[in-house]
Design a protein around this motif. Structure first.
Motif, PDB file in Angstrom:
ATOM      1  N   ASP A  10      -7.656   0.499  -0.604  1.00 60.17           N
ATOM      2  CA  ASP A  10      -8.031   1.209   0.625  1.00 60.17           C
ATOM      3  C   ASP A  10      -7.971   0.279   1.827  1.00 60.17           C
ATOM      4  O   ASP A  10      -7.504   0.674   2.909  1.00 60.17           O
ATOM      5  CB  ASP A  10      -9.440   1.794   0.494  1.00 60.17           C
ATOM      6  CG  ASP A  10      -9.482   2.995  -0.432  1.00 60.17           C
ATOM      7  OD1 ASP A  10      -8.409   3.610  -0.633  1.00 60.17           O
ATOM      8  OD2 ASP A  10     -10.563   3.320  -0.960  1.00 60.17           O
ATOM      9  N   LYS A  11      -8.440  -0.938   1.657  1.00 61.40           N
ATOM     10  CA  LYS A  11      -8.435  -1.907   2.748  1.00 61.40           C
ATOM     11  C   LYS A  11      -7.009  -2.300   3.112  1.00 61.40           C
ATOM     12  O   LYS A  11      -6.677  -2.460   4.296  1.00 61.40           O
ATOM     13  CB  LYS A  11      -9.246  -3.148   2.356  1.00 61.40           C
ATOM     14  CG  LYS A  11      -9.494  -4.113   3.514  1.00 61.40           C
ATOM     15  CD  LYS A  11     -10.396  -3.479   4.573  1.00 61.40           C
ATOM     16  CE  LYS A  11     -10.722  -4.492   5.654  1.00 61.40           C
ATOM     17  NZ  LYS A  11     -11.545  -3.899   6.719  1.00 61.40           N
ATOM     18  N   LEU A  13      -4.270  -0.479   2.706  1.00 60.90           N
ATOM     19  CA  LEU A  13      -3.659   0.645   3.405  1.00 60.90           C
ATOM     20  C   LEU A  13      -4.140   0.703   4.853  1.00 60.90           C
ATOM     21  O   LEU A  13      -3.340   0.869   5.781  1.00 60.90           O
ATOM     22  CB  LEU A  13      -3.997   1.953   2.692  1.00 60.90           C
ATOM     23  CG  LEU A  13      -3.380   2.153   1.303  1.00 60.90           C
ATOM     24  CD1 LEU A  13      -3.890   3.440   0.680  1.00 60.90           C
ATOM     25  CD2 LEU A  13      -1.867   2.174   1.382  1.00 60.90           C
ATOM     26  N   GLU A  14      -5.427   0.553   5.046  1.00 62.29           N
ATOM     27  CA  GLU A  14      -5.998   0.643   6.388  1.00 62.29           C
ATOM     28  C   GLU A  14      -5.535  -0.492   7.292  1.00 62.29           C
ATOM     29  O   GLU A  14      -5.242  -0.290   8.470  1.00 62.29           O
ATOM     30  CB  GLU A  14      -7.537   0.620   6.290  1.00 62.29           C
ATOM     31  CG  GLU A  14      -8.236   0.632   7.628  1.00 62.29           C
ATOM     32  CD  GLU A  14      -9.743   0.482   7.479  1.00 62.29           C
ATOM     33  OE1 GLU A  14     -10.414   0.211   8.503  1.00 62.29           O
ATOM     34  OE2 GLU A  14     -10.258   0.616   6.348  1.00 62.29           O
ATOM     35  N   GLN A  15      -5.434  -1.683   6.747  1.00 61.03           N
ATOM     36  CA  GLN A  15      -5.163  -2.861   7.568  1.00 61.03           C
ATOM     37  C   GLN A  15      -3.682  -3.107   7.830  1.00 61.03           C
ATOM     38  O   GLN A  15      -3.317  -3.614   8.890  1.00 61.03           O
ATOM     39  CB  GLN A  15      -5.775  -4.097   6.900  1.00 61.03           C
ATOM     40  CG  GLN A  15      -5.705  -5.371   7.747  1.00 61.03           C
ATOM     41  CD  GLN A  15      -6.533  -6.490   7.154  1.00 61.03           C
ATOM     42  OE1 GLN A  15      -7.375  -6.256   6.285  1.00 61.03           O
ATOM     43  NE2 GLN A  15      -6.287  -7.702   7.611  1.00 61.03           N
ATOM     44  N   ALA A  19      -1.209   4.508   9.552  1.00 58.52           N
ATOM     45  CA  ALA A  19      -2.134   5.522   9.034  1.00 58.52           C
ATOM     46  C   ALA A  19      -1.389   6.759   8.534  1.00 58.52           C
ATOM     47  O   ALA A  19      -1.786   7.377   7.539  1.00 58.52           O
ATOM     48  CB  ALA A  19      -3.140   5.901  10.119  1.00 58.52           C
ATOM     49  N   HIS A  22      -0.174   6.664   4.639  1.00 58.18           N
ATOM     50  CA  HIS A  22      -1.054   6.444   3.495  1.00 58.18           C
ATOM     51  C   HIS A  22      -0.794   7.440   2.361  1.00 58.18           C
ATOM     52  O   HIS A  22      -0.762   7.063   1.183  1.00 58.18           O
ATOM     53  CB  HIS A  22      -2.519   6.509   3.923  1.00 58.18           C
ATOM     54  CG  HIS A  22      -2.912   5.384   4.822  1.00 58.18           C
ATOM     55  ND1 HIS A  22      -4.199   5.219   5.306  1.00 58.18           N
ATOM     56  CD2 HIS A  22      -2.191   4.351   5.345  1.00 58.18           C
ATOM     57  CE1 HIS A  22      -4.239   4.148   6.088  1.00 58.18           C
ATOM     58  NE2 HIS A  22      -3.034   3.609   6.122  1.00 58.18           N
ATOM     59  N   ARG A  26       0.420   5.598  -1.123  1.00 57.52           N
ATOM     60  CA  ARG A  26      -0.587   5.432  -2.167  1.00 57.52           C
ATOM     61  C   ARG A  26      -0.102   5.785  -3.576  1.00 57.52           C
ATOM     62  O   ARG A  26      -0.404   5.050  -4.538  1.00 57.52           O
ATOM     63  CB  ARG A  26      -1.830   6.236  -1.821  1.00 57.52           C
ATOM     64  CG  ARG A  26      -2.905   6.117  -2.898  1.00 57.52           C
ATOM     65  CD  ARG A  26      -4.295   6.195  -2.383  1.00 57.52           C
ATOM     66  NE  ARG A  26      -5.217   5.655  -3.376  1.00 57.52           N
ATOM     67  CZ  ARG A  26      -6.365   5.078  -3.108  1.00 57.52           C
ATOM     68  NH1 ARG A  26      -6.736   4.940  -1.850  1.00 57.52           N
ATOM     69  NH2 ARG A  26      -7.147   4.620  -4.044  1.00 57.52           N
ATOM     70  N   GLN A  69       2.765  -3.080  11.440  1.00 54.11           N
ATOM     71  CA  GLN A  69       2.626  -2.048  10.413  1.00 54.11           C
ATOM     72  C   GLN A  69       3.941  -1.338  10.069  1.00 54.11           C
ATOM     73  O   GLN A  69       4.199  -1.036   8.893  1.00 54.11           O
ATOM     74  CB  GLN A  69       1.580  -1.015  10.828  1.00 54.11           C
ATOM     75  CG  GLN A  69       1.883  -0.319  12.144  1.00 54.11           C
ATOM     76  CD  GLN A  69       0.799   0.659  12.545  1.00 54.11           C
ATOM     77  OE1 GLN A  69      -0.119   0.945  11.771  1.00 54.11           O
ATOM     78  NE2 GLN A  69       0.892   1.207  13.750  1.00 54.11           N
TER      79      GLN A  69
END
Length: 207
Positions: A10-11, A13-15, A19, A22, A26, A69
């Motif tokens: 989760d971290k 993907l977020e960092q 967005a 995801h 995932r 990103q």
């Protein structure tokens, strides 16, 4: 579930991932047993794939954590294609041969369909797929568009944008452009007058 180093999925993907990607990214982690590592900056490469004879337990994908990103996502897909090719082709194949190109193209096309991306990123990725190169660093369309989103490189230019005689800083060394070939520039290192060939897509700071 892929094994993650130091921080949770989760971290990660977020960092590191956009967005909007995801939901697309995932399942690759959830359904494939590769190891995944976010690394510090590497000058020689942006990502890497390594495997062993036991692919299930020995496949590792690494991506530089200093990438923006959108570039992080593309490099991840590049290395993920290596994983799928290794998984589906037990015999040796060329690292960036037809099998890899077909797999990588499919992954990027799927991303373009399923992930909301800025229009300039979409256009650069589509151009990229017309002539897939072994590294995004050698694709001028990608280098130019990623530079717009990366604060670390926004003040830099590609060597190919310079003129003969221009002085520039590259890896903390001063060079002068002497001439241009198709993909590289012949440059002189001012500290000792030795000549080097530097790729036209290398990002440098103009003096």
């Amino acid at each position: 579930m892929s094994k993650l180093v130091a921080i949770s999925l989760d971290k990660i993907l977020e960092q590191y991932f956009p967005a909007s990607s995801h939901h697309f990214v995932r399942p690759f982690f959830d359904n494939n047993p590769f190891n995944f590592t976010v690394t510090t900056h590497r000058q020689s490469k942006k990502g890497d794939f390594r495997t062993s004879r036991n692919l299930i337990n020995g496949a590792t994908i690494t991506v530089n954590g200093t990438l923006h990103q959108y570039e992080f996502l593309l490099v991840f897909l590049h290395e993920l294609a290596h994983y799928f090719v290794a998984k589906e082709n037990p015999a040796n194949v060329k690292p960036h041969g037809k099998e890899w190109k077909m797999c990588y193209k499919k992954l990027v096309e799927d991303a373009l369909e399923q992930v909301e991306l800025p229009s300039d990123i979409v256009e650069a990725w589509r151009q990229h797929l017309k002539n897939i190169k072994s590294s995004s660093s050698t694709d001028p369309h990608l280098v130019a568009v990623f530079k717009k989103y990366d604060t670390r490189t926004s003040d830099k230019v590609m060597v190919g944008e310079l003129q003969v005689g221009d002085i520039f800083l590259f890896r903390n060394l001063q060079f002068r452009v002497d001439s241009f070939a198709r993909t590289r520039a012949k440059c002189t290192l001012l500290a000792n007058n030795k000549q080097f060939l530097i790729g036209k897509t290398a990002l440098v700071l103009k003096a």
